[in-house]
Motif scaffolding. Structure first.
Motif, mmCIF file in Angstrom:
data_model
loop_
_atom_site.group_PDB
_atom_site.id
_atom_site.type_symbol
_atom_site.label_atom_id
_atom_site.label_comp_id
_atom_site.label_asym_id
_atom_site.label_seq_id
_atom_site.Cartn_x
_atom_site.Cartn_y
_atom_site.Cartn_z
ATOM 1 N N TRP A 98 -3.030 -4.984 -18.039
ATOM 2 C CA TRP A 98 -4.010 -5.356 -17.023
ATOM 3 C C TRP A 98 -3.370 -5.822 -15.719
ATOM 4 N N GLU A 135 -0.260 -2.489 -13.039
ATOM 5 C CA GLU A 135 -0.967 -1.258 -12.698
ATOM 6 C C GLU A 135 -0.482 -0.788 -11.330
ATOM 7 N N HIS A 192 -0.971 -1.073 -8.143
ATOM 8 C CA HIS A 192 -0.667 -1.898 -6.974
ATOM 9 C C HIS A 192 0.628 -2.686 -7.151
ATOM 10 N N GLU A 237 0.404 -8.957 -4.535
ATOM 11 C CA GLU A 237 0.020 -7.594 -4.894
ATOM 12 C C GLU A 237 -0.575 -7.492 -6.293
ATOM 13 N N SER A 238 -0.390 -8.508 -7.109
ATOM 14 C CA SER A 238 -0.955 -8.510 -8.455
ATOM 15 C C SER A 238 -2.470 -8.609 -8.372
ATOM 16 N N ILE A 239 -3.171 -7.784 -9.171
ATOM 17 C CA ILE A 239 -4.632 -7.812 -9.154
ATOM 18 C C ILE A 239 -5.190 -8.914 -10.038
ATOM 19 N N HIS A 258 -6.751 -12.216 -11.407
ATOM 20 C CA HIS A 258 -7.768 -13.091 -10.813
ATOM 21 C C HIS A 258 -7.116 -14.342 -10.215
ATOM 22 N N ILE A 270 -8.601 -10.372 -15.523
ATOM 23 C CA ILE A 270 -9.583 -9.705 -14.660
ATOM 24 C C ILE A 270 -10.777 -10.604 -14.346
#
Length: 350
Positions: A39, A42, A44, A218-220, A222, A301
């Motif tokens: 998760w 990815e 990005h 850059e980590s998605i 939360h 997420i």
């Protein structure tokens, strides 16, 4: 702009010499791999690590072949630098996932989560990709090299997520002096360039870091997930606890929260029900294993850092603010080069 400037930075000759084997194997400017975190690793984050001179690795996890194909294409659209894909050997579609990687011309495939089957090894090798495997002990490291691994990662128990029982320093002393046929990358609890230098001098070809990159811009992940990292100390990142040896628990290191405390209660209640005859052994084991289903996604997420699984390595205590991937990479280089420069000054006093 920051990433562009760093990508043009050349490591000092001393550092280049130390990790040359690693950079040549990876095809990257620096022998710094990004850990494959489900998760999190990815398109990005992976492209950002590669664009900053490191080597990003997509975490396939439970993706279907179609989803992985789309993720690889999306990553290739964001970087023209090398990156790899991490596949779990227990995935039911492992052969199809390998085929997806080979069709997309992924140059490095990491097989994790167990000893890779011979058919998977042959498929990777015959397809022209380089095979990277995890070695939790010297005997397995030797076996993997014999079976065709082109490089190894030795990951200590300080790491986040699924872990083995042995610390990186012990693994490094056991494996690095012996395994010379292939490059060996070190992982687990790493967060400083000067520490990486010490392991390079012991024979490592490079290093893999996860926790440091999970909390970057850059980590998605939360914002709640990242804030949990910034508040944590090393001792807060603990492995999951097994209450009863009859019901094994796969060790996973993460931050203590309400979920981890409730997991202990769930195990105790499950054991009680088993002893009372309400569950058979298989039902009890499944009840324990299913407790964390979806918990990592809830944390990463959805931002539920109380009931979700906040996987983190013990280096989390050194993560105090959100930085760009390029800034983290620059920090690692600065620390590594400062260490080497200080030794040079000591050898050649003015």
């Amino acid at each position: 702009m920051e990433g562009t400037v760093l990508a043009e930075r050349v490591a000092t000759p001393d550092l280049q010499a130390l990790w040359q084997r690693g950079t040549e194997f990876l095809g990257s400017r620096y022998a710094i791999m990004g850990g494959a975190m489900s998760w999190v690793s990815e398109r990005h984050l992976v492209s950002a690590i590669s664009n900053a001179g490191g080597f990003g690795v997509i975490a396939c996890g439970s993706m279907s072949p179609a989803l992985l194909e789309a993720e690889i294409a999306a990553t290739q659209a964001l970087t023209d630098k090398p990156f790899g894909v991490n596949l779990i050997t227990m995935h039911p579609d492992l052969d199809a996932l390998i085929a997806v990687c080979l069709r997309a011309r992924v140059g490095h495939i990491v097989l994790a989560g167990g000893v890779p089957p011979g058919s998977a090894v042959r498929a990777v090798k015959d397809g022209g990709a380089k095979l990277v495997c995890f070695a939790p002990a010297l005997v397995l490291a030797k076996r993997l090299v014999r079976s065709g691994a082109d490089a190894l990662v030795i990951e200590g128990s300080e790491a986040g997520g699924h872990i083995g029982p042995v610390s990186l320093m012990v693994l490094a002393q056991e494996i690095l002096p012996v395994i010379r046929e292939v490059p060996v990358f070190v992982a687990g609890g790493l967060c400083r360039g000067d520490a990486i230098v010490g392991l390079l001098e012991m024979g490592a070809a490079g290093a893999q870091l996860g926790t440091m990159f999970a909390a970057t811009e850059e980590s998605i992940a939360h914002p709640n997930f990242k804030q949990a990292f910034f508040r944590a100390n090393a001792r807060d990142a603990m492995p999951s606890v097994q209450l009863d040896e009859r019901f094994p628990v796969i060790p996973v290191r993460g931050l203590n929260n309400a979920g981890t405390r409730r997991f202990l209660q769930h195990q105790a209640e499950t054991v009680r029900r088993f002893q009372a005859g309400e569950f058979n052994k298989e039902e009890a084991q499944l009840s324990i294993e299913h407790f964390w289903a979806g918990a990592l996604r809830r944390a990463v997420i959805d931002g539920d850092v109380e009931e979700g699984s906040v996987m983190a390595g013990q280096s989390v205590g050194q993560v105090r603010a959100q930085k760009s991937v390029a800034a983290v990479m620059a920090q690692l280089l600065d620390e590594a080069e400062a260490m080497l420069a200080s030794r040079g000054s000591a050898r050649n006093p003015a």
